[in-house]
Design a protein around this motif. Structure first.
Motif, PDB file in Angstrom:
ATOM      1  N   CYS A   1       0.853  -1.182   0.000  1.00 16.94           N
ATOM      2  CA  CYS A   1       0.000   0.000   0.000  1.00 16.94           C
ATOM      3  C   CYS A   1       0.894   1.239   0.000  1.00 16.94           C
ATOM      4  CB  CYS A   1      -0.917   0.006   1.216  1.00 16.94           C
ATOM      5  SG  CYS A   1      -2.083   1.387   1.211  1.00 16.94           S
ATOM      6  N   ILE A   2       0.815   2.020  -1.083  1.00 18.77           N
ATOM      7  CA  ILE A   2       1.648   3.214  -1.238  1.00 18.77           C
ATOM      8  C   ILE A   2       0.736   4.421  -1.419  1.00 18.77           C
ATOM      9  CG2 ILE A   2       3.517   4.287  -2.530  1.00 18.77           C
ATOM     10  CD1 ILE A   2       4.253   1.489  -3.575  1.00 18.77           C
ATOM     11  N   PRO A   3       0.368   5.102  -0.336  1.00 15.13           N
ATOM     12  CA  PRO A   3      -0.496   6.274  -0.478  1.00 15.13           C
ATOM     13  C   PRO A   3       0.235   7.409  -1.171  1.00 15.13           C
ATOM     14  CG  PRO A   3       0.271   6.057   1.791  1.00 15.13           C
ATOM     15  CD  PRO A   3       0.719   4.828   1.072  1.00 15.13           C
ATOM     16  N   ASP A   4      -0.488   8.132  -2.031  1.00 10.12           N
ATOM     17  CA  ASP A   4       0.124   9.258  -2.736  1.00 10.12           C
ATOM     18  C   ASP A   4      -0.975  10.240  -3.159  1.00 10.12           C
ATOM     19  OD1 ASP A   4       1.971  10.897  -3.855  1.00 10.12           O
ATOM     20  OD2 ASP A   4       2.406   9.645  -5.591  1.00 10.12           O
ATOM     21  N   PRO A   5      -1.500  11.018  -2.230  1.00  7.36           N
ATOM     22  CA  PRO A   5      -2.613  11.928  -2.537  1.00  7.36           C
ATOM     23  C   PRO A   5      -2.165  13.193  -3.248  1.00  7.36           C
ATOM     24  CG  PRO A   5      -2.025  12.122  -0.222  1.00  7.36           C
ATOM     25  CD  PRO A   5      -1.162  11.019  -0.793  1.00  7.36           C
ATOM     26  N   VAL A   6      -1.667  13.033  -4.474  1.00 11.86           N
ATOM     27  CA  VAL A   6      -1.107  14.157  -5.225  1.00 11.86           C
ATOM     28  C   VAL A   6      -2.171  15.169  -5.635  1.00 11.86           C
ATOM     29  CG1 VAL A   6       0.927  12.934  -6.055  1.00 11.86           C
ATOM     30  CG2 VAL A   6      -1.222  12.738  -7.323  1.00 11.86           C
ATOM     31  N   ILE A   7      -3.430  14.789  -5.603  1.00 12.55           N
ATOM     32  CA  ILE A   7      -4.509  15.700  -5.974  1.00 12.55           C
ATOM     33  C   ILE A   7      -4.581  16.885  -5.018  1.00 12.55           C
ATOM     34  CG2 ILE A   7      -6.333  14.629  -4.593  1.00 12.55           C
ATOM     35  CD1 ILE A   7      -6.791  15.703  -8.235  1.00 12.55           C
ATOM     36  N   LEU A   8      -3.994  16.755  -3.850  1.00 13.40           N
ATOM     37  CA  LEU A   8      -4.072  17.835  -2.863  1.00 13.40           C
ATOM     38  C   LEU A   8      -3.455  19.132  -3.374  1.00 13.40           C
ATOM     39  CD1 LEU A   8      -3.333  15.901   0.458  1.00 13.40           C
ATOM     40  CD2 LEU A   8      -5.508  16.929  -0.261  1.00 13.40           C
ATOM     41  N   ASP A   9      -2.489  19.046  -4.296  1.00 10.57           N
ATOM     42  CA  ASP A   9      -1.892  20.261  -4.844  1.00 10.57           C
ATOM     43  C   ASP A   9      -2.893  21.057  -5.686  1.00 10.57           C
ATOM     44  OD1 ASP A   9       0.545  19.656  -3.684  1.00 10.57           O
ATOM     45  OD2 ASP A   9       1.330  18.663  -5.470  1.00 10.57           O
ATOM     46  N   LEU A  10      -3.888  20.359  -6.239  1.00 11.75           N
ATOM     47  CA  LEU A  10      -4.883  21.002  -7.097  1.00 11.75           C
ATOM     48  C   LEU A  10      -6.197  21.256  -6.368  1.00 11.75           C
ATOM     49  CD1 LEU A  10      -2.784  19.701  -9.050  1.00 11.75           C
ATOM     50  CD2 LEU A  10      -4.676  19.204 -10.601  1.00 11.75           C
TER      51      LEU A  10
ATOM     52  N   LEU B   1      -3.478  21.860 -14.504  1.00 10.22           N
ATOM     53  CA  LEU B   1      -4.199  20.602 -14.702  1.00 10.22           C
ATOM     54  C   LEU B   1      -3.588  19.791 -15.838  1.00 10.22           C
ATOM     55  CD1 LEU B   1      -6.570  18.806 -13.873  1.00 10.22           C
ATOM     56  CD2 LEU B   1      -7.999  20.080 -15.494  1.00 10.22           C
ATOM     57  N   VAL B   2      -3.215  20.467 -16.919  1.00  5.03           N
ATOM     58  CA  VAL B   2      -2.549  19.774 -18.022  1.00  5.03           C
ATOM     59  C   VAL B   2      -1.254  19.134 -17.533  1.00  5.03           C
ATOM     60  CG1 VAL B   2      -1.326  20.119 -20.209  1.00  5.03           C
ATOM     61  CG2 VAL B   2      -3.579  21.154 -19.857  1.00  5.03           C
ATOM     62  N   ALA B   3      -0.459  19.880 -16.769  1.00  5.48           N
ATOM     63  CA  ALA B   3       0.797  19.344 -16.247  1.00  5.48           C
ATOM     64  C   ALA B   3       0.553  18.149 -15.341  1.00  5.48           C
ATOM     65  CB  ALA B   3       1.556  20.442 -15.504  1.00  5.48           C
ATOM     66  N   TYR B   4      -0.469  18.222 -14.514  1.00  9.72           N
ATOM     67  CA  TYR B   4      -0.831  17.111 -13.627  1.00  9.72           C
ATOM     68  C   TYR B   4      -1.166  15.867 -14.447  1.00  9.72           C
ATOM     69  CZ  TYR B   4      -3.702  14.426 -10.291  1.00  9.72           C
ATOM     70  OH  TYR B   4      -4.237  13.428  -9.505  1.00  9.72           O
ATOM     71  N   CYS B   5      -1.988  16.025 -15.471  1.00 13.83           N
ATOM     72  CA  CYS B   5      -2.410  14.878 -16.279  1.00 13.83           C
ATOM     73  C   CYS B   5      -1.235  14.248 -17.025  1.00 13.83           C
ATOM     74  CB  CYS B   5      -3.492  15.304 -17.258  1.00 13.83           C
ATOM     75  SG  CYS B   5      -5.046  15.774 -16.473  1.00 13.83           S
ATOM     76  N   LEU B   6      -0.345  15.069 -17.551  1.00 14.32           N
ATOM     77  CA  LEU B   6       0.810  14.525 -18.264  1.00 14.32           C
ATOM     78  C   LEU B   6       1.748  13.797 -17.315  1.00 14.32           C
ATOM     79  CD1 LEU B   6       1.633  17.450 -20.729  1.00 14.32           C
ATOM     80  CD2 LEU B   6       0.528  15.269 -21.264  1.00 14.32           C
ATOM     81  N   ALA B   7       1.866  14.296 -16.090  1.00 18.43           N
ATOM     82  CA  ALA B   7       2.762  13.662 -15.120  1.00 18.43           C
ATOM     83  C   ALA B   7       2.172  12.375 -14.561  1.00 18.43           C
ATOM     84  CB  ALA B   7       3.069  14.639 -13.991  1.00 18.43           C
ATOM     85  N   GLN B   8       0.880  12.381 -14.283  1.00 24.00           N
ATOM     86  CA  GLN B   8       0.274  11.245 -13.592  1.00 24.00           C
ATOM     87  C   GLN B   8      -0.278  10.182 -14.522  1.00 24.00           C
ATOM     88  OE1 GLN B   8       0.969  11.132 -10.573  1.00 24.00           O
ATOM     89  NE2 GLN B   8       1.589  13.281 -10.357  1.00 24.00           N
ATOM     90  N   TYR B   9      -0.608  10.557 -15.771  1.00 29.73           N
ATOM     91  CA  TYR B   9      -1.161   9.594 -16.723  1.00 29.73           C
ATOM     92  C   TYR B   9      -0.338   9.628 -18.001  1.00 29.73           C
ATOM     93  CZ  TYR B   9      -4.897  10.996 -13.544  1.00 29.73           C
ATOM     94  OH  TYR B   9      -5.615  11.348 -12.431  1.00 29.73           O
ATOM     95  N   PRO B  10       0.925   9.215 -17.944  1.00 29.84           N
ATOM     96  CA  PRO B  10       1.800   9.334 -19.124  1.00 29.84           C
ATOM     97  C   PRO B  10       1.274   8.498 -20.287  1.00 29.84           C
ATOM     98  CG  PRO B  10       2.823   7.990 -17.418  1.00 29.84           C
ATOM     99  CD  PRO B  10       1.618   8.601 -16.803  1.00 29.84           C
ATOM    100  N   GLY B  11       1.529   9.008 -21.493  1.00 29.40           N
ATOM    101  CA  GLY B  11       1.100   8.315 -22.701  1.00 29.40           C
ATOM    102  C   GLY B  11       2.095   8.505 -23.820  1.00 29.40           C
ATOM    103  N   ASN B  12       1.665   8.210 -25.037  1.00 31.03           N
ATOM    104  CA  ASN B  12       2.538   8.324 -26.199  1.00 31.03           C
ATOM    105  C   ASN B  12       2.830   9.788 -26.532  1.00 31.03           C
ATOM    106  OD1 ASN B  12       2.480   5.518 -26.544  1.00 31.03           O
ATOM    107  ND2 ASN B  12       0.616   5.638 -27.771  1.00 31.03           N
ATOM    108  N   GLN B  13       3.985  10.025 -27.111  1.00 31.77           N
ATOM    109  CA  GLN B  13       4.288  11.336 -27.652  1.00 31.77           C
ATOM    110  C   GLN B  13       3.589  11.503 -28.997  1.00 31.77           C
ATOM    111  OE1 GLN B  13       5.479  12.761 -24.659  1.00 31.77           O
ATOM    112  NE2 GLN B  13       6.427  14.044 -26.235  1.00 31.77           N
ATOM    113  N   PRO B  14       3.250  12.727 -29.401  1.00 31.64           N
ATOM    114  CA  PRO B  14       2.625  12.934 -30.720  1.00 31.64           C
ATOM    115  C   PRO B  14       3.545  12.466 -31.846  1.00 31.64           C
ATOM    116  CG  PRO B  14       2.422  14.897 -29.338  1.00 31.64           C
ATOM    117  CD  PRO B  14       3.356  13.964 -28.626  1.00 31.64           C
ATOM    118  N   PRO B  15       2.999  12.185 -33.017  1.00 35.55           N
ATOM    119  CA  PRO B  15       3.829  11.808 -34.166  1.00 35.55           C
ATOM    120  C   PRO B  15       4.902  12.861 -34.439  1.00 35.55           C
ATOM    121  CG  PRO B  15       1.496  11.477 -34.655  1.00 35.55           C
ATOM    122  CD  PRO B  15       1.557  12.177 -33.342  1.00 35.55           C
ATOM    123  N   ASP B  16       5.992  12.405 -35.035  1.00 28.81           N
ATOM    124  CA  ASP B  16       7.123  13.309 -35.276  1.00 28.81           C
ATOM    125  C   ASP B  16       6.748  14.527 -36.104  1.00 28.81           C
ATOM    126  OD1 ASP B  16       8.720  11.630 -33.830  1.00 28.81           O
ATOM    127  OD2 ASP B  16       9.566  10.603 -35.582  1.00 28.81           O
TER     128      ASP B  16
END
Length: 460
Positions: A10-19, A208-223
């Motif tokens: 169990c690793i608690p991490d309530p990062v939403i508190l910053d927002l 919010l954009v920065a939060y989403c990119l940090a917490q829900y990483p995904g693919n980079q856009p096409p080159d």
């Protein structure tokens, strides 16, 4: 969330508190008169290190909502707006749920524990903030079946009956009550972004954009994508990829969500918030799940269109951070991505290896035509072409034999959640408090998931 669960501490991490100061409201859970544990997800509780809780501790956390150690000190009702059947509504927010906790799984991914039916919040309007037990049972069934069929979905984590009588216009009343906890990667919606642009809060939008990119990483856009290094553009590409995949997964599952408003669209690409959902009794693009969807806006055959439209609303919101052309370029990827994912998912459910985009697309077209002409449900179609019920592989098998390497394909019929089956399962609970039918259905659904194996693509 479709990867198989793995044991983790169990690793608690309530990062939403910053927002939280501008994204949410602290709330109190309802004081329920009773708490009877009805469902505990033993497949997934260990993935966030909560399998060591005994039943009394489980009830304390997931009915009384005592804070988990090191986690949110108080539940948070999230704020958002949204288009509801294409009409903008700025009076939305978590009206019968809240974010209870955030934890990391064994892969380091952020996971939320959110509720449904946990009481009134500042966003309840005229609602009682409660959930019927039937609604909770339906959500168990929907999430389990979608998980088995390779759909990115929230998981029903806990259901506890709460001893209240509820009055509803769309089902027999008084109805039994429950509180549900779902496990998902996040609860940030397209409507969350819409609220910030409506209130003209560009600094919060960027955060919010920065939060989403940090917490829900995904693919980079096409080159060759314009603006591919801009955070808002990167997020737009990722959400388009995720929702195009989700639309394809729903289509191959034969699933109709029912209410595809922008406040029901999770930017992680997870299907969630199950209300009037249905599975197709036969292949019918016009089939709707919600009795109030008179124009068929969210019918089975228009779900991809609805998710594309919703992505367009995200692009509108992100215009506060980026120019229109890069966002439009990202949006225009939706159609091709959807078609690719649709063929890939279809071939996977048949048990075949991909044969190239053109060949897979031809197979998809053949299958859709056969379902339409023979009035088959997707469940029946795919089961038959895996040799189910001893019927052989059918017309499709003349071209591509499908190995039957699991005993489920020898059974007389596939697991199914058409409305008659759902009502049968619920009737046993409502009339006799008999939960055996639900348990048997979940066992069969999980066996189906084992037989199908991991889906071809997950983005969460």
């Amino acid at each position: 969330m479709r990867a198989e669960p793995q044991a983790a501490p169990c690793i608690p991490d309530p990062v939403i508190l910053d927002l939280a100061p501008w994204l949410a409201d602290p709330v109190h859970p309802a004081p329920f008169p009773a708490a009877e544990l009805r469902f505990r997800n033993r497949r997934w509780d260990g993935s966030v290190g909560l399998d060591g809780l005994d039943d009394s501790q489980w009830v304390e956390h997931f009915a009384r909502f005592a804070p988990l150690p090191g986690n949110l000190p108080q539940p948070l009702a999230l704020r958002y707006h949204g288009h509801q059947f294409r009409v903008y509504n700025p009076e939305l927010g978590d009206g019968r749920g809240f974010l209870f906790a955030q934890l990391r799984d064994g892969h380091g991914r952020l996971l939320d524990l959110g509720t449904k039916g946990s009481g009134q919040t500042p966003w309840s309007r005229d609602g009682d903030g409660r959930l019927t037990l039937k609604g909770a049972v339906r959500e168990i069934l929907a999430t389990e079946m979608l998980e088995a069929l390779g759909v990115n979905t929230s998981k029903t984590f806990s259901v506890i009956e709460t001893g209240e009588e509820l009055f509803r216009q769309d089902e027999p009343s008084p109805a039994r009550s429950a509180v549900l906890v779902r496990l998902s990667h996040g609860h940030i919606r397209i409507g969350t972004f819409q609220r910030l642009v409506y209130l003209d809060e560009p600094e919060h939008m960027a955060a919010l954009v920065a939060y989403c990119l940090a917490q829900y990483p995904g693919n980079q856009p096409p080159d060759d994508a314009p603006g591919r290094d801009e955070p808002a553009v990167i997020l737009m590409h990722q959400v388009v990829e995720r929702l195009a995949l989700l639309a394809a997964q729903w289509a191959v599952a034969g699933f109709v969500h029912g209410v595809l408003n922008t406040d029901n669209m999770n930017i992680t690409g997870e299907s969630f918030d199950y209300g009037p959902w249905r599975w197709l009794p036969r292949w019918d693009p016009a089939f709707t799940a919600a009795y109030f969807d008179h124009g068929g806006l969210y019918s089975f055959g228009r779900q991809a269109e609805a998710l594309y439209w919703n992505c367009g609303q995200l692009a509108v919101a992100l215009r506060s951070l980026a120019e229109a052309p890069p966002l439009i370029a990202a949006l225009e990827r939706f159609g091709p991505l959807y078609q690719q994912a649709l063929a890939r998912q279809f071939v996977w459910r048949l048990g075949l290896e991909p044969r190239g985009q053109d060949a897979d697309a031809a197979l998809l077209a053949f299958g859709e035509r056969q379902m339409r002409e023979e009035q088959l449900s997707p469940d029946t179609f795919f089961f038959r072409h895996r040799g189910g019920g001893g019927l052989g592989a059918g017309a499709l098998g003349q071209h591509c034999p499908v190995p039957s390497d699991h005993p489920i394909w020898a059974e007389p019929a596939p697991p199914s959640l058409v409305i008659e089956e759902v009502e049968r399962i619920w009737s046993a609970i409502a009339e006799r408090d008999d939960w055996a039918e639900l348990e048997q259905a979940l066992t069969a659904i999980r066996r189906l998931g084992e037989a199908l194996g991991p889906p071809p693509v997950t983005l969460c």
